[in-house]
Design a protein around this motif. Structure first.
Motif, PDB file in Angstrom:
ATOM      1  N   LEU A   1     -54.396  66.555 -61.329  1.00 29.65           N
ATOM      2  CA  LEU A   1     -54.265  67.275 -62.602  1.00 29.65           C
ATOM      3  C   LEU A   1     -53.151  66.665 -63.455  1.00 29.65           C
ATOM      4  O   LEU A   1     -53.294  66.537 -64.680  1.00 29.65           O
ATOM      5  N   ALA A   2     -52.050  66.267 -62.818  1.00 29.52           N
ATOM      6  CA  ALA A   2     -50.940  65.660 -63.556  1.00 29.52           C
ATOM      7  C   ALA A   2     -51.350  64.352 -64.216  1.00 29.52           C
ATOM      8  O   ALA A   2     -50.770  63.952 -65.241  1.00 29.52           O
TER       9      ALA A   2
ATOM     10  N   GLY B   1     -54.126  63.976 -65.674  1.00 33.74           N
ATOM     11  CA  GLY B   1     -55.024  64.318 -66.773  1.00 33.74           C
ATOM     12  C   GLY B   1     -56.481  64.343 -66.407  1.00 33.74           C
ATOM     13  O   GLY B   1     -57.352  64.313 -67.290  1.00 33.74           O
TER      14      GLY B   1
ATOM     15  N   GLU C   1     -51.680  75.249 -62.894  1.00 32.25           N
ATOM     16  CA  GLU C   1     -51.453  73.936 -63.499  1.00 32.25           C
ATOM     17  C   GLU C   1     -52.695  73.473 -64.263  1.00 32.25           C
ATOM     18  O   GLU C   1     -52.593  72.923 -65.367  1.00 32.25           O
TER      19      GLU C   1
ATOM     20  N   ARG D   1     -53.036  72.743 -68.391  1.00 29.95           N
ATOM     21  CA  ARG D   1     -53.457  71.431 -68.891  1.00 29.95           C
ATOM     22  C   ARG D   1     -54.862  71.457 -69.501  1.00 29.95           C
ATOM     23  O   ARG D   1     -55.340  70.434 -70.005  1.00 29.95           O
TER      24      ARG D   1
END
Length: 364
Positions: free
Chosen positions: A86-87, A89, A111, A115
């Motif tokens: 997820l970080a 993208g 999270e 996002r």
């Protein structure tokens, strides 16, 4: 149809073969990259597929030709890897369970929401013709008002066939957390969310002997319960009885049965995508096999990724929210087994949308 969803896979172990077979044949998804801690395993997968990158996890997450990553790591790593995906993208589809605990799973969902990214999770066996035909029978009123259900999984233990069964017998393992997601997800798909549970659990042996592979004959310690049973009260008032065991030999019962005022139904194995749905109507002499009437035809593991790709604006049918609720039900059941008290299930979920009978487009 628009452009296919570009998919990467992290974790090229045994289960990845089933996902690869699905992605190789479906037009809605295109495999673009694979990664593994053992890069050679990823390279072996990519070598048989044109244009597929193989490398480290970090290299895969840095690529701009991956829209969604399938997380096939060990359960203990699911949350950490999902957060990294997820970080970067990218959306995430995880093997079950969503995380090792609801605490970790909540972090993943929060999270993703922050996002604006999708989270979906196995099992997607409930999207096949077996569970979906059974659901349509319920929705069409063939059983009348549902009253109860039973779900039974009995096996003498995975150490008989798995060469490295250690994690099945440690906290976070056991029959409920390993196989329960198939059964509880099916029950929620059929009968709706669960509001409370009562459970009990036991274990018969303190060690298990590995039966195959290079460690055959080696003993592993058992530090978690290996037989779990419980009663689930659905928000609808239906009562489901669940038996998950690594201790017993076999059962002659159907994997899942649902009972209503005017009929009883045998539901196929929720670890499979298809199978006969059998109905015994009130007053009938015999069971009848219902015609296949709903679900993805010839489905396999990874069909939920195609389902997400085809309906990107909708909540995924195999959503992270559903997986969280299923994990919450199982954790609540284990807490009840320890406390000896009924436990409320804090979460809830919308019953997933039904799948109409359909075949997905194949690659040329």
């Amino acid at each position: 149809m628009g452009e296919p969803l570009r998919v990467g896979i992290i974790g090229c172990g045994v289960i990845s073969a089933q996902y690869l077979e699905t992605f190789d044949r479906l037009a809605a998804v295109r495999l673009t990259a694979v990664a593994d801690l053992d890069v050679a395993r990823a390279q072996a997968v990519a070598a048989t597929r044109e244009g597929v990158f193989a490398g480290s996890v970090e290299e895969l997450l840095a690529r701009d030709d991956v829209d969604l990553v399938v997380n096939l790591t060990l359960p203990a790593a699911h949350a950490e890897v999902a957060s990294a995906i997820l970080a970067s993208g990218k959306a995430v589809y995880g093997e079950k369970p969503l995380a090792a605990s609801t605490f970790e799973a909540r972090g993943v969902l929060d999270e993703a929401a922050a996002r604006g990214l999708a989270v979906a999770c196995a099992p997607d066996t409930v999207l096949g013709t077996g569970i979906q035909t059974a659901r349509k029978a319920l929705d069409d009123g063939l059983l009348g008002a549902p009253i109860s259900a039973t779900a039974t999984m009995v096996t003498p233990g995975h150490e008989r066939w798995h060469p490295h069964p250690d994690f099945y017998y440690q906290p976070g393992g056991g029959p409920l957390l390993d196989m329960g997601p198939y059964y509880v997800t099916a029950l929620v798909t059929l009968l709706g969310p669960v509001e409370s549970v009562v459970g009990s659990a036991s274990r018969t042996r303190s060690t298990r002997t590995i039966g195959s592979g290079p460690r055959a004959g080696e003993q592993v310690d058992v530090t978690t319960d290996t037989h779990v049973t419980g009663i689930l009260r659905h928000s609808s008032g239906v009562l489901s009885t669940l038996v998950m065991s690594f201790d017993a030999v076999a059962t002659s019962a159907a994997n899942i049965e649902v009972h209503g005022e005017t009929g009883s139904m045998q539901v196929p194995d929720p670890n499979r995508f298809s199978g006969d749905v059998r109905l015994k109507r009130l007053g009938a002499d015999d069971w009848e096999v219902l015609p296949v009437s709903a679900g993805y035809v010839d489905a396999g593991r990874g069909y939920a990724v195609a389902d997400l790709a085809l309906e990107p604006g909708e909540e995924p049918r195999a959503s992270g929210t559903l997986a969280y609720h299923v994990l919450d039900v199982m954790e609540s059941l284990l807490r009840s087994a320890q406390s000896g008290r009924s436990e409320q299930v804090a979460s809830t979920v919308e019953r997933p949308r039904a799948v109409p009978l359909q075949e997905l487009e194949r690659r040329d």
